[in-house]
Write a protein that holds these residues in place. Structure first.
Motif, mmCIF file in Angstrom:
data_model
loop_
_atom_site.group_PDB
_atom_site.id
_atom_site.type_symbol
_atom_site.label_atom_id
_atom_site.label_comp_id
_atom_site.label_asym_id
_atom_site.label_seq_id
_atom_site.Cartn_x
_atom_site.Cartn_y
_atom_site.Cartn_z
ATOM 1 N N VAL A 1 -7.332 -10.987 -17.266
ATOM 2 C CA VAL A 1 -7.445 -9.737 -18.028
ATOM 3 C C VAL A 1 -8.914 -9.445 -18.302
ATOM 4 N N PHE A 2 -9.300 -8.163 -18.248
ATOM 5 C CA PHE A 2 -10.684 -7.790 -18.564
ATOM 6 C C PHE A 2 -10.715 -6.456 -19.298
ATOM 7 N N SER A 3 -11.758 -6.293 -20.131
ATOM 8 C CA SER A 3 -11.932 -5.048 -20.884
ATOM 9 C C SER A 3 -13.347 -4.501 -20.775
ATOM 10 N N ASP A 4 -14.145 -5.064 -19.865
ATOM 11 C CA ASP A 4 -15.502 -4.581 -19.638
ATOM 12 C C ASP A 4 -15.457 -3.119 -19.201
ATOM 13 N N ALA A 5 -16.200 -2.260 -19.882
ATOM 14 C CA ALA A 5 -16.133 -0.816 -19.649
ATOM 15 C C ALA A 5 -16.530 -0.439 -18.228
ATOM 16 N N HIS A 6 -17.564 -1.076 -17.700
ATOM 17 C CA HIS A 6 -18.016 -0.746 -16.347
ATOM 18 C C HIS A 6 -16.961 -1.115 -15.309
ATOM 19 N N ARG A 7 -16.379 -2.279 -15.478
ATOM 20 C CA ARG A 7 -15.345 -2.730 -14.544
ATOM 21 C C ARG A 7 -14.091 -1.859 -14.642
ATOM 22 N N LEU A 8 -13.734 -1.480 -15.878
ATOM 23 C CA LEU A 8 -12.583 -0.604 -16.062
ATOM 24 C C LEU A 8 -12.817 0.762 -15.422
ATOM 25 N N ARG A 9 -14.016 1.290 -15.594
ATOM 26 C CA ARG A 9 -14.327 2.599 -15.027
ATOM 27 C C ARG A 9 -14.234 2.565 -13.503
ATOM 28 N N ASN A 10 -14.736 1.500 -12.898
ATOM 29 C CA ASN A 10 -14.650 1.364 -11.435
ATOM 30 C C ASN A 10 -13.194 1.308 -10.980
ATOM 31 N N LEU A 11 -12.358 0.587 -11.736
ATOM 32 C CA LEU A 11 -10.943 0.469 -11.397
ATOM 33 C C LEU A 11 -10.240 1.821 -11.510
ATOM 34 N N VAL A 12 -10.444 2.501 -12.637
ATOM 35 C CA VAL A 12 -9.804 3.802 -12.847
ATOM 36 C C VAL A 12 -10.290 4.810 -11.799
ATOM 37 N N SER A 13 -11.559 4.762 -11.468
ATOM 38 C CA SER A 13 -12.104 5.669 -10.450
ATOM 39 C C SER A 13 -11.479 5.397 -9.086
ATOM 40 N N ALA A 14 -11.338 4.122 -8.746
ATOM 41 C CA ALA A 14 -10.756 3.766 -7.448
ATOM 42 C C ALA A 14 -9.293 4.201 -7.365
ATOM 43 N N LEU A 15 -8.541 3.983 -8.441
ATOM 44 C CA LEU A 15 -7.139 4.420 -8.461
ATOM 45 C C LEU A 15 -7.039 5.943 -8.348
ATOM 46 N N THR A 16 -7.892 6.632 -9.090
ATOM 47 C CA THR A 16 -7.881 8.095 -9.057
ATOM 48 C C THR A 16 -8.227 8.612 -7.669
ATOM 49 N N ASP A 17 -9.287 8.073 -7.074
ATOM 50 C CA ASP A 17 -9.717 8.527 -5.750
ATOM 51 C C ASP A 17 -8.624 8.314 -4.714
ATOM 52 N N ARG A 18 -7.904 7.213 -4.836
ATOM 53 C CA ARG A 18 -6.832 6.934 -3.877
ATOM 54 C C ARG A 18 -5.739 7.994 -3.949
ATOM 55 N N HIS A 19 -5.319 8.328 -5.162
ATOM 56 C CA HIS A 19 -4.173 9.226 -5.306
ATOM 57 C C HIS A 19 -4.567 10.707 -5.290
ATOM 58 N N GLU A 20 -5.849 10.998 -5.397
ATOM 59 C CA GLU A 20 -6.325 12.376 -5.287
ATOM 60 C C GLU A 20 -6.766 12.713 -3.868
ATOM 61 N N HIS A 68 5.948 0.002 -15.294
ATOM 62 C CA HIS A 68 5.856 0.720 -14.025
ATOM 63 C C HIS A 68 4.442 1.281 -13.916
ATOM 64 N N ILE A 69 3.652 0.754 -12.979
ATOM 65 C CA ILE A 69 2.238 1.120 -12.915
ATOM 66 C C ILE A 69 1.755 1.201 -11.469
ATOM 67 N N PRO A 70 0.732 2.041 -11.211
ATOM 68 C CA PRO A 70 0.096 2.048 -9.895
ATOM 69 C C PRO A 70 -0.869 0.866 -9.784
ATOM 70 N N LEU A 71 -1.004 0.320 -8.597
ATOM 71 C CA LEU A 71 -1.876 -0.827 -8.394
ATOM 72 C C LEU A 71 -2.753 -0.616 -7.162
ATOM 73 N N LEU A 72 -3.874 -1.315 -7.159
ATOM 74 C CA LEU A 72 -4.750 -1.363 -5.990
ATOM 75 C C LEU A 72 -4.647 -2.737 -5.356
ATOM 76 N N LEU A 110 0.819 -1.216 0.000
ATOM 77 C CA LEU A 110 0.000 0.000 0.000
ATOM 78 C C LEU A 110 0.854 1.267 0.000
ATOM 79 N N ALA A 111 2.041 1.175 0.578
ATOM 80 C CA ALA A 111 2.915 2.348 0.671
ATOM 81 C C ALA A 111 3.667 2.620 -0.630
ATOM 82 N N THR A 112 3.690 1.645 -1.532
ATOM 83 C CA THR A 112 4.424 1.801 -2.793
ATOM 84 C C THR A 112 3.504 2.417 -3.840
ATOM 85 N N ARG A 113 3.817 3.618 -4.259
ATOM 86 C CA ARG A 113 2.937 4.317 -5.194
ATOM 87 C C ARG A 113 3.031 3.774 -6.611
ATOM 88 N N LEU A 114 4.227 3.351 -7.016
ATOM 89 C CA LEU A 114 4.421 2.854 -8.376
ATOM 90 C C LEU A 114 5.136 1.511 -8.304
#
Length: 209
Positions: free
Chosen positions: A116-135, A39-43, A20-24
Motif C-alpha cells: 500500500v502507498f499514499s505518496d502523492a506523486h506516485r498516486l498521481r502517476n497511477l491515476v494519470s495512467a488509469l485515466t489515459d488508458r480509459h480515455e 470492483h475497481i479498474p486496474l493496471l 488487459l481486456a477486463t475493464r473492471l
C-alpha cells in the motif's frame, strides 16, 4: 477455482491478455474483517515480476485497504465473456436427449499480497495512467492535468494506492471443449446467431479456440 484440465489456460501472454481486456476487476481480500470485495479498474505491468504486477487504488473510506496494508491474502477476478448454453444447441440432443444446460465463460484469477502507498506523486502517476488508458479511445481525451491542481491534490488525499505482485495466476476458458465436434459447432453457431453481444463475443472466442 474448479478448473478441469480441458479448460485450463496456463499461457502467460494469454492470461495477461484477459487481464488487459477486463475493464473492471473484482478485488477480494480475506483478512481480520472477513471477506471483502471491491470492483475497481486496474493496471497491469507485465514486465514487473515473473507474472506481472497489478496497480490500483481504493478510497480511504473503504476499509479494505487496511486489510491490504495488514498483509491479507488477495484474489483478483478478471471475468471475460460468458454465455448460457442451451441443450437445444447440441445436435446430440436429437440423437439421445442426454444433454443439460451449462454456461461457457472465460476467467482469470490472480493471487498475491499487496504493498500500500499514499505518496502523492506516485498516486498521481497511477491515476494519470488509469485515466489515459480509459480515455484513449475518446475523440477529446480528458487528462488529469485538465482539472485544477489544488482540486486533484485534494482528491489524491482521499485515496490509497496499492501494488500487487502476482504470485499465482489461474486461467479458465470453458468453451465446450468437453463436447464432440458437432456439439461444439452447434454451440458456436447458436451463440453467433444471438442478438446478445456477450453471446456473440463468446462465439467469436470459440472460433479462435
Amino acid at each position: 477455482m474448479y478448473n478441469p484440465s480441458a479448460f485450463v489456460v496456463d499461457d502467460l501472454p494469454q492470461l495477461h491478455q484477459q487481464i488487459l481486456a477486463t475493464r473492471l476487476a473484482i478485488l477480494v481480500t480475506d483478512g481480520e474483517q472477513g471477506l471483502q470485495a471491491s470492483h475497481i479498474p486496474l493496471l497491469l505491468d507485465a514486465e514487473q515480476g515473473p507474472n506481472g504486477t497489478l496497480y490500483g487504488h481504493l478510497a480511504k473510506a473503504n476499509p479494505q485497504w487496511q486489510e491490504l496494508q495488514n498483509g491479507a491474502d488477495v484474489m483478483v477476478i478478471f471475468a471475460g465473456a460468458d454465455a448460457y448454453v442451451s441443450p437445444g444447441f447440441y445436435p446430440s440432443k436429437a440423437e439421445h436427449g442426454k444433454v443439460v444446460p451449462t454456461w461457457n465463460y472465460v476467467a482469470v484469477h490472480a493471487y498475491g499480497q499487496a504493498e500500500v502507498f499514499s505518496d502523492a506523486h506516485r498516486l498521481r502517476n497511477l491515476v494519470s495512467a488509469l485515466t489515459d488508458r480509459h480515455e484513449a479511445t475518446r475523440a477529446k481525451p480528458w487528462k488529469v492535468d485538465d482539472a485544477p491542481a489544488d482540486y486533484i491534490d485534494g482528491m489524491l488525499k482521499a485515496i490509497v494506492g496499492f501494488a500487487l505482485p502476482i504470485q499465482r495466476l489461474e486461467g479458465k476458458r470453458k468453451l465446450s471443449q468437453n463436447r464432440n465436434a458437432a456439439d461444439i459447432a452447434g454451440v458456436r453457431e447458436g451463440l453467433a446467431a444471438s442478438a446478445d453481444a456477450q453471446d456473440q463475443a463468446l462465439a467469436h472466442l470459440m472460433v479462435k479456440e
